[in-house]
Design a protein around this motif. Structure first.
Motif: not given
Length: 188
Positions: A101-106, A91-96, A135-149
């Motif tokens: 939390r993981i990339a506040p500058s975005r 959802t937009p709110d949950a993704l926001r 889709h775009s922001w879910a993929v972003f979060v799925a990647i960014e929540r794993h710092p090494e990835q």
């Protein structure tokens, strides 16, 4: 929380440039509603995406400038190399909240993308721009929540951007990272 009854989703005259928002929401929705919030109207819809066996509720804030309600997403990493946060709802709110939390500058980019997606959805009378946003922001979060990835993806993107070496292997690995993130977000 006061939930208002459904207004009737009527088609405006063909020459009218607006007034189709509820038609856009009503067409694919199995259920939808609205409620007044500080400074505007919150419209929600349940849409069967066909991608999972359960329904997802997506909330879109319209006609308001107030910030989205806080959505809490918290968990400890499952290992020293586990994700920083759990995968949020799509959802937009949950993704926001997750991006905060993981990339506040975005957050400004996310907010701008959501505004553009909502505007395009209304203009084209299609939910496709909103689906693309999710889709775009879910993929972003799925990647960014794993710092090494995320670090590996950014290094690969720099290789491609520099253009100093053959990018074939980097592009293949970028594609794999994105496909893994789509699967992790439940988009595949």
């Amino acid at each position: 929380m006061l939930v208002e009854p459904h207004p009737e989703a009527l088609a405006p005259p063909p020459d009218q440039g607006d007034g189709r928002g509820l038609l856009i929401v009503d067409a694919p929705a199995t259920d939808w509603g609205q409620r007044r919030v500080c400074g505007g109207l919150l419209v929600w819809a349940e849409v069967d995406t066909g991608r999972t066996s359960h329904w997802r509720r997506c909330r879109y804030r319209t006609k308001t400038e107030s910030p989205a309600p806080e959505v809490t997403v918290s968990a400890q990493p499952d290992s020293p190399y586990g994700p920083l946060i759990p995968m949020p709802e799509l959802t937009p709110d949950a993704l926001r909240a997750a991006v905060a939390r993981i990339a506040p500058s975005r957050i400004p980019a996310l907010t701008q993308h959501l505004f553009e997606a909502t505007t395009n959805a209304q203009q084209t009378q299609s939910l496709a721009p909103l689906r693309a946003f999710i889709h775009s922001w879910a993929v972003f979060v799925a990647i960014e929540r794993h710092p090494e990835q995320a670090a590996r993806l950014h290094a690969l993107e720099r290789i491609v951007d520099a253009g100093e070496e053959d990018p074939t292997e980097a592009i293949t690995e970028i594609r794999r990272i994105h496909e893994t993130a789509e699967a992790e977000a439940g988009l595949r």
